[in-house]
Write an enzyme that holds these catalytic residues in place. Structure first.
Site, PDB file in Angstrom:
ATOM      1  N   HIS A 336       0.790  -1.230   0.000  1.00 28.53           N
ATOM      2  CA  HIS A 336       0.000   0.000   0.000  1.00 28.53           C
ATOM      3  C   HIS A 336       0.822   1.280   0.000  1.00 28.53           C
ATOM      4  O   HIS A 336       0.236   2.369   0.059  1.00 28.53           O
ATOM      5  CB  HIS A 336      -0.940   0.030   1.207  1.00 28.53           C
ATOM      6  CG  HIS A 336      -2.123  -0.875   1.079  1.00 28.53           C
ATOM      7  ND1 HIS A 336      -3.245  -0.537   0.354  1.00 28.53           N
ATOM      8  CD2 HIS A 336      -2.353  -2.119   1.566  1.00 28.53           C
ATOM      9  CE1 HIS A 336      -4.122  -1.520   0.410  1.00 28.53           C
ATOM     10  NE2 HIS A 336      -3.596  -2.503   1.135  1.00 28.53           N
ATOM     11  N   LYS A 527      -8.095  14.201   2.598  1.00 25.30           N
ATOM     12  CA  LYS A 527      -6.935  13.301   2.700  1.00 25.30           C
ATOM     13  C   LYS A 527      -6.444  13.324   4.133  1.00 25.30           C
ATOM     14  O   LYS A 527      -6.624  14.315   4.841  1.00 25.30           O
ATOM     15  CB  LYS A 527      -5.777  13.784   1.798  1.00 25.30           C
ATOM     16  CG  LYS A 527      -6.058  13.736   0.301  1.00 25.30           C
ATOM     17  CD  LYS A 527      -6.017  12.325  -0.219  1.00 25.30           C
ATOM     18  CE  LYS A 527      -6.291  12.269  -1.706  1.00 25.30           C
ATOM     19  NZ  LYS A 527      -6.309  10.889  -2.210  1.00 25.30           N
ATOM     20  N   ARG A 528      -5.829  12.219   4.563  1.00 21.82           N
ATOM     21  CA  ARG A 528      -5.095  12.294   5.818  1.00 21.82           C
ATOM     22  C   ARG A 528      -4.019  13.363   5.678  1.00 21.82           C
ATOM     23  O   ARG A 528      -3.449  13.544   4.603  1.00 21.82           O
ATOM     24  CB  ARG A 528      -4.440  10.955   6.148  1.00 21.82           C
ATOM     25  CG  ARG A 528      -5.359   9.932   6.762  1.00 21.82           C
ATOM     26  CD  ARG A 528      -4.661   8.631   7.059  1.00 21.82           C
ATOM     27  NE  ARG A 528      -4.147   7.988   5.854  1.00 21.82           N
ATOM     28  CZ  ARG A 528      -2.886   7.988   5.492  1.00 21.82           C
ATOM     29  NH1 ARG A 528      -1.984   8.606   6.230  1.00 21.82           N
ATOM     30  NH2 ARG A 528      -2.496   7.391   4.395  1.00 21.82           N
ATOM     31  N   LYS A 533       0.741  14.345   0.505  1.00 22.02           N
ATOM     32  CA  LYS A 533      -0.598  14.627  -0.026  1.00 22.02           C
ATOM     33  C   LYS A 533      -0.781  16.114  -0.323  1.00 22.02           C
ATOM     34  O   LYS A 533      -1.774  16.516  -0.921  1.00 22.02           O
ATOM     35  CB  LYS A 533      -1.661  14.120   0.946  1.00 22.02           C
ATOM     36  CG  LYS A 533      -1.629  12.592   1.078  1.00 22.02           C
ATOM     37  CD  LYS A 533      -2.675  12.099   2.067  1.00 22.02           C
ATOM     38  CE  LYS A 533      -2.581  10.580   2.255  1.00 22.02           C
ATOM     39  NZ  LYS A 533      -3.061   9.822   1.093  1.00 22.02           N
ATOM     40  N   THR A 623      -8.908   6.003  -2.862  1.00 25.73           N
ATOM     41  CA  THR A 623     -10.276   5.598  -3.184  1.00 25.73           C
ATOM     42  C   THR A 623     -11.218   6.778  -3.045  1.00 25.73           C
ATOM     43  O   THR A 623     -12.301   6.767  -3.609  1.00 25.73           O
ATOM     44  CB  THR A 623     -10.751   4.452  -2.277  1.00 25.73           C
ATOM     45  OG1 THR A 623     -10.585   4.828  -0.908  1.00 25.73           O
ATOM     46  CG2 THR A 623      -9.988   3.176  -2.561  1.00 25.73           C
ATOM     47  N   LYS A 627     -14.695   7.878  -5.151  1.00 24.63           N
ATOM     48  CA  LYS A 627     -15.984   8.223  -4.532  1.00 24.63           C
ATOM     49  C   LYS A 627     -16.488   9.570  -5.034  1.00 24.63           C
ATOM     50  O   LYS A 627     -17.677   9.734  -5.337  1.00 24.63           O
ATOM     51  CB  LYS A 627     -15.837   8.236  -3.010  1.00 24.63           C
ATOM     52  CG  LYS A 627     -15.522   6.876  -2.406  1.00 24.63           C
ATOM     53  CD  LYS A 627     -15.052   6.986  -0.964  1.00 24.63           C
ATOM     54  CE  LYS A 627     -14.507   5.661  -0.452  1.00 24.63           C
ATOM     55  NZ  LYS A 627     -13.853   5.775   0.862  1.00 24.63           N
TER      56      LYS A 627
END
Length: 801
Positions: A336, A527-528, A533, A623, A627
């Site tokens: 991951h 996002k975390r 990110k 993901t 969505k």
């Protein structure tokens, strides 16, 4: 005199009868009242909303139990190959509505399993999810004075109506070298498939101390202390460690990882041995990989590999070569992350202390592995060093990703670009050695939760034009391309979005006391918080927009700590922007605290623009991007993770793609990234950084963001400044298109039509056929008619679960 029914109530009544029948409606109401009265011991005069929820949950669960038991009975009778999905992190979300949708009860009562478990049940796979039943979740995030404050997430305080404790199946979860014994209590949750008879099981383990825990040779004082010391064992399932893309070698985390795999493997072997078609007498394990597939979700359950070897060799007395062959054919590994700091590397010293036998097994696995490498590449010490399971630099450590690769028959990334990076960079030597082992399985999402549940207006609108079958075959959404120029459909899609935005705007006003214009663009970044990110890139753009609104003349003159500083900067910018009278309602900045599945179900349907702006080559898949796409948001993003495939499916011209590609990032790394050069040549960027540095957003403490600005100028591995100008220009394109609602909505329809690939049903089908070697089943078994038969079958099936 009865009050006449409204048209909406009439439609609802018709749908109720169509789905569950008139008699069943009465039965559902009767069951609800029975649970309120007998299960919760309440009447309507004193019942709280939570009581009503629990009564409803028990009522819905009643509809699952028969199918749940008969599913397990069918698996016992048919003896299919079973799939076991091991993960230390199941983010379930709210279960009630998702369950009612899958049972066809959603229209009766208006009110996660993970996407993969949902799809496994929908496809009729004999599958089980295994994890830990954490007493406390990751944490509840609160924002106080702009700073993140963590509060305990005591999610089990009021109980969980969906789970069923199974004390009769309690196991020795683990035995440590210091003779501490920890028992594993299973809690089962039903996972129903969509509109079929399959109900699979998610089994979560809770740590328990044995009754005789440290009670040998006690006096009264020792007895009291011994009982108090039970917490040492039960702490193992107390709390979920946050997944913040940074590995910390905590002893408790290692205990959690071994606890879940030790209990799970015992359960798997018990089920294998008691199958109806099992060999009488001593169990033959020759067929084990033909009946058992174990998917390791990341490296967290990697200790399952040496644990299965220990069981085969030490307990079942298989020879090493046979045991290793069975083990490799049983396991598959999903990676991951490509970030080196996120890959698990456990210190040998810790393993030697806690799990010495497992360390011996890992050493033996490594020795056989290195012997093979030496034979293939004589005198290549560098290759041996890079491919060893044991890292010798500094603290001697076990590389858990290497263990997973060597001990599995299949290795996959979760997006095409991610899988390519794994093969060509991160695990290049392994992929060159066994190229057939490496695969791609692009992630997916379940349309049951992420469209039907969270956006029923859009789901119904789509069903009106292409039919309802798309829910189980998301590829049918491509039929929407026929309606891209249909004025009525464009109008209806726009109306659904606007309705969702109005609801969300009202929610924000109620919860955050910020009034936003529902006609404005809802630009959302979910996002975390992590540097790769690049929430910072978004924040710098917000400050730039703030400056543009003011028409200012341009002036001439890592880790958890950094994540909190990023949050503080965003909230500080919001404080200035939201209270500036010149800005008014042109721009608002809101940091949504404690983001979770239930909040996502509000945010995602209301979003116009989805931010997917990680540095190319750093995001494994994502993901959230899927969505948002499914729910009619357009994407602004880099060519990273699943964005690449989204652009392939929808056409790059239908996404707002900007910035460096993977090869550009690699080239910049070779040349050397100089943040200061961008600061000097881009006036808007210089102004923004000068404002942050000077304390414009922190007047009481001008030095507040010093660590953050130092990172951006000197240590930024993720190159925020390098993509700033391209991001600005891309945002201008976004704003221009948003001024033309018809063209914007046409692009939205094209995106929705292109989301078929990103169903978790497709992902799981690929896993099933290409990794696990299993086929879907269809449980067309009618429920038992006679009460006695039902009771007897219940008893039989429960003994086998």
């Amino acid at each position: 005199m009865a009050t006449p029914l409204t048209d909406q109530e009439k439609r609802k009544q018709i749908s109720i009868r169509g789905i569950v029948g008139v008699e069943n409606v009465a039965e559902l109401k009767k069951s609800f009242n029975r649970h309120l009265h007998f299960t919760l011991v309440k009447d309507r005069n004193i019942a709280t909303p939570r009581d009503y929820y629990f009564a409803l949950a028990h009522t819905v669960r009643d509809h699952l139990v028969g199918r749940w038991i008969r599913t397990q009975q069918f698996y016992y009778e048919a003896d299919p190959k079973r799939v076991y999905y091991l993960s230390l992190e199941f983010y379930m979300g709210r279960t009630l509505q998702n369950t009612m949708i899958n049972l066809g009860l959603q229209n009766f009562i208006e009110n996660r399993s993970s996407c993969f478990l949902d799809s496994m049940a929908t496809l009729g796979l004999a599958a089980y999810g295994y994890g830990i039943r954490y007493e406390y979740g990751i944490f509840n995030q609160k924002i106080r004075d702009g700073w993140q404050v963590e509060e305990a997430d005591d999610w089990l305080r009021h109980g969980n109506p969906w789970e069923k404790a199974r004390p009769e199946y309690m196991l020795d979860g683990s035995k440590w070298v210091d003779t501490q014994v920890v028992l594993a209590m299973p809690y089962d949750t039903p996972i129903p498939g969509y509109m079929n008879n399959t109900v699979n099981t998610m089994r979560l383990w809770s740590a328990r101390a044995p009754n005789d825990f440290n009670l040998r040779d006690f006096n009264v004082g020792d007895y009291i202390q011994a009982v108090l010391d039970r917490n040492l064992a039960e702490n193992i399932s107390r709390v979920l460690y946050p997944n913040d893309n940074f590995f910390e070698g905590k002893e408790l985390r290692l205990k959690q990882e071994y606890f879940v795999v030790a209990a799970t493997l015992q359960d798997i072997i018990r089920r294998f041995k008691t199958t109806k078609k099992g060999t009488p007498g001593r169990t033959s394990f020759e067929s084990f990989p033909d009946k058992v597939a174990i998917q390791l979700n990341d490296t967290h359950p990697a200790m399952a590999i040496p644990e299965l070897m220990r069981i085969f060799v030490d307990i079942e007395k298989l020879d090493w070569d046979t045991a290793w062959d069975l083990t490799r054919r049983t396991f598959a590994y999903t990676n991951h992350t490509v970030l080196p700091e996120a890959l698990e590397r456990w210190p040998v010293e810790l393993l030697e202390t806690l799990l010495p036998r497992h360390l011996q097994i890992i050493y033996q696995i490594n020795q056989s592995h290195l012997d093979r490498i030496s034979a293939l590449f004589p005198n290549n010490i560098d290759k041996l060093r890079k491919m060893s399971l044991i890292e010798e630099d500094g603290c001697k450590r076990v590389n858990m990703a290497h263990l997973c690769i060597v001990g599995s028959h299949a290795v996959n990334g979760v997006a095409e670009i991610h899988s390519n990076i794994i093969k060509t960079e991160v695990f290049r030597d392994f992929s060159e050695l066994e190229p057939e082992k490496f695969q791609n399985k692009t992630n997916g999402i379940t349309p049951r939760r992420w469209l039907l549940l969270c956006n029923p207006g859009l789901a119904e609108l789509i069903a009106e034009v292409i039919g309802e079958d798309y829910v189980k075959d998301l590829g049918q959404l491509e039929k929407l391309n026929d309606f891209v120029d249909d004025a009525a459909f464009i109008r209806d899609v726009s109306k659904v979005k606007q309705d969702n935005k109005l609801k969300f705007a009202q929610y924000l006003e109620n919860e955050y006391r910020v009034k936003i214009n529902p006609s404005s663009m809802f630009d959302v970044h979910v996002k975390r918080i992590h540097e790769y990110k690049r929430q910072l890139l978004n924040c710098l753009h917000i400050i730039t927009m703030y400056n543009l609104i003011h028409c200012r003349p341009l002036q001439a003159a890592p880790g958890y700590h950094m994540a909190k500083m990023i949050i503080k900067l965003i909230t500080s910018v919001g404080e200035v922007v939201n209270n500036d009278p010149v800005v008014g309602n042109k721009l608002k900045v809101i940091f949504l605290e404690n983001y979770r599945v239930s909040l996502a179900e509000k945010v995602i349907p209301a979003t116009d623009l989805s931010e997917q702006i990680s540095t190319a080559g750093t995001e494994a898949s994502g993901t959230g991007n899927m969505k948002f796409m499914l729910n009619g948001a357009l994407t602004i993003g880099t060519m990273d993770g699943a964005n690449v495939e989204m652009a392939e499916e929808a056409g790059e011209e239908n996404l707002f793609i900007f910035g460096m590609r993977v090869e550009d990032v690699a080239e910049l790394d070779k040349k050397g990234y100089d943040a200061m050069s961008y600061y000097k040549k881009i006036p808007e960027l210089k102004e923004v950084m000068d404002q942050i540095t000077s304390g414009f957003f922190s007047p009481k403490n001008p030095e507040l963001f010093k660590d953050l600005t130092n990172m951006l100028f000197k240590y930024d591995r993720f190159k925020v400044f390098a993509d700033f100008e391209a991001y600005m220009k891309c945002q201008e394109k976004v704003s221009k298109l948003y001024q033309n609602p018809t063209e914007w909505t046409k692009m939205v329809i094209k995106n929705i039509a292109a989301t078929g690939k990103f169903s978790s049903d497709r992902t799981i089908t690929e896993y099933a056929t290409e990794v696990w070697g299993v086929k879907p089943t269809d449980l067309k078994i009618p429920p038992p008619n006679e009460p006695r038969e039902a009771i007897e079958e219940t008893v039989r099936a429960l003994k086998k679960m």
